[in-house]
Design an enzyme around this catalytic site. Structure first.
Site, PDB file in Angstrom:
ATOM      1  N   GLY A 157      -7.898  -7.062  27.823  1.00 38.66           N
ATOM      2  CA  GLY A 157      -7.944  -7.943  28.989  1.00 38.66           C
ATOM      3  C   GLY A 157      -9.347  -7.961  29.559  1.00 38.66           C
ATOM      4  CG  ASP A 174      -4.668   1.250  36.439  1.00 43.61           C
ATOM      5  OD1 ASP A 174      -5.334   1.908  35.621  1.00 43.61           O
ATOM      6  OD2 ASP A 174      -5.177   0.462  37.260  1.00 43.61           O
ATOM      7  CE  LYS A 187       3.454  -3.508  32.668  1.00 45.19           C
ATOM      8  NZ  LYS A 187       4.548  -3.388  33.619  1.00 45.19           N
ATOM      9  CD  GLN A 188      -4.121   3.177  31.900  1.00 51.13           C
ATOM     10  OE1 GLN A 188      -4.340   4.356  32.164  1.00 51.13           O
ATOM     11  NE2 GLN A 188      -5.014   2.216  32.141  1.00 51.13           N
ATOM     12  CG  HIS A 218      -8.811   3.094  37.743  1.00 57.24           C
ATOM     13  ND1 HIS A 218      -9.556   3.641  38.756  1.00 57.24           N
ATOM     14  CD2 HIS A 218      -7.619   2.725  38.299  1.00 57.24           C
ATOM     15  CE1 HIS A 218      -8.840   3.610  39.883  1.00 57.24           C
ATOM     16  NE2 HIS A 218      -7.674   3.060  39.632  1.00 57.24           N
ATOM     17  CB  SER A 243     -31.438 -18.030  61.936  1.00 56.75           C
ATOM     18  OG  SER A 243     -30.076 -17.863  62.297  1.00 56.75           O
TER      19      SER A 243
END
Ligand SMILES: NC(=O)C1=CN([C@@H]2O[C@H](COP(=O)(O)OP(=O)(O)OC[C@H]3O[C@@H](n4cnc5c(N)ncnc54)[C@H](OP(=O)(O)O)[C@@H]3O)[C@@H](O)[C@H]2O)C=CC1
Ligand SMILES: CC[C@](O)(C(C)=O)C(=O)O
Ligand SMILES: [Mg+2]
Ligand SMILES: [Mg+2]
Length: 337
Positions: free
Chosen positions: A27, A84, A86-87, A109, A253
């Site tokens: 993905g 995450d 499905k891991q 991750h 500005s």
């Protein structure tokens, strides 16, 4: 400076070129890692289930696609880049039976290690290479000769070589061109979740939608509101990215700067800071992780409902119309380079 930062000169690319790498998932992150690893001379195969929508995309790039179990069996370094939630099942069913002593198990991750959803055996290196940016940008930067900074972390190091392997991997996907910072699974997971929930995604989306609502409910044209609160945000954030908030304030500005200094704290009030602290506490004590895993197991009813409401927000329709007039802006999110 309290963190260690590594660059290309600190990495030995031949270490990752000497491994057989399986990238599980193709993905946002998976395609970026796999293509850049291959372009860096690494032997890569992709692990995807039969019927996966991603199979054709990987095959179109000339990558070898196997089942997650076959890819894990062939490889001696497995990078897990599936969702995450499905891991854990992928690990139990496809990876664990095919792990050998001396293999390396990598993550993009730290979620599943931090919250003890995956418990690898002690004879396997466990490390993380986490790019600090969306996968499509990771790939685009690599192709442009640049890179997205990465975090690396080592959870288990039976080989004594896990850091060198992680650094080599990060270099192969372009991360060491920009800088690789060493952290822990705990720090990466908690800060990543906090960042995406409170500031980068959750905070920013809610801020933009609310600003759009305030202007349009007051009778201003949606197109004007869109430019003011969404389109121009990128230009302002680009200045922050280049030189911090100070650089942005230098460039705007003095009227804008006075409004920033005096009105900003009225929007992000002390109550908002307390809300952010509560969100961090839910991440630290595992409440968020439990909620998200349960939501996924129930087939995501709340997630889908909220996703749909977000897609129906009037800012999306206005944005589609305006971006249609700006050919240089409307890059499809599936674009890989
Ligand atoms: N998105 C990002 O930029 C970032 C993501 N990460 C981390 O990277 C990891 C991957 O996230 P992301 O790239 O967003 O994921 P995506 O949702 O973009 O992609 C997930 C991939 O995994 C595939 N997949 C789904 N189920 C399985 C399975 N059972 N076995 C093998 N592959 C499967 C999907 O295939 P299909 O097409 O069939 O659904 C898809 O190719 C996560 O840990 C995430 O936290 C880290 C940093 C940034
Ligand atoms: C900011 C979202 C992110 O953490 C990322 C792109 O780094 C993710 O999980 O997608
Ligand atoms: Mg992130
Ligand atoms: Mg994240």
């Amino acid at each position: 400076m309290s963190v260690e930062i590594f660059y290309d000169d600190d990495a030995d690319l031949s270490i990752i070129q000497g491994r057989k790498v399986a990238v599980i998932g193709y993905g946002s992150q998976g395609h970026a890692h796999a293509l850049s690893l291959r372009d860096s001379g690494v032997d890569v195969r992709i692990g995807l289930p039969e019927g996966s929508k991603s199979r054709a995309k990987a095959e179109d790039e000339g990558l070898r696609v196997l089942s997650p179990a076959e890819a894990s069996k062939e490889a001696d370094l497995i990078m897990v880049l599936a969702p995450d939630t499905k891991q854990r099942a992928i690990y139990t069913e496809d990876i664990e039976p095919n792990l050998n002593a001396g293999d390396a198990l990598f993550f993009g991750h730290g979620f599943n290690i931090r919250y003890d959803l995956i418990k690898p055996p002690a004879n396997v290196d466990v490390a993380m290479v986490a790019p600090k940016g969306p996968g499509h940008l990771v790939r685009r930067q690599f192709v442009d000769g640049k890179g997205v900074p990465c975090l690396i972390a080592i959870e288990q190091d039976p080989s004594g070589n896990a850091q060198a392997i992680a650094l080599a991997y990060a270099a192969a996907i372009g991360g060491a061109r920009a800088g690789v910072i060493k952290t822990t699974f705990k720090e990466e997971t908690e800060t990543d979740l906090f960042g995406e929930q409170s500031v980068l995604c959750g905070g920013a989306s809610a801020l933009v939608q609310t600003g759009f609502e305030v202007l349009t409910e007051a009778g201003y044209a949606p197109e004007i509101a869109y430019f003011e609160v969404l389109h121009e945000l990128k230009l302002i954030v680009d200045l922050m990215y280049e030189g911090g908030i100070a650089r942005m304030r230098y460039s705007i500005s003095d009227t804008a700067e006075y409004g920033d200094l005096t009105r900003g704290p009225r929007v992000i009030t002390p109550e908002v800071k307390e809300n952010m602290k509560a969100i961090l506490a839910e991440i630290q004590d595992g409440t968020f992780a439990r909620e998200w895993v349960a939501e996924d197991e129930a087939d995501r009813p709340n997630f889908r409902k909220l996703q749909e409401a977000g897609e129906q927000h009037p800012i999306e329709e206005t944005g589609r119309k305006l971006r249609g007039l700006m050919s240089w802006v409307d890059r499809p999110i599936t674009e890989t380079a």
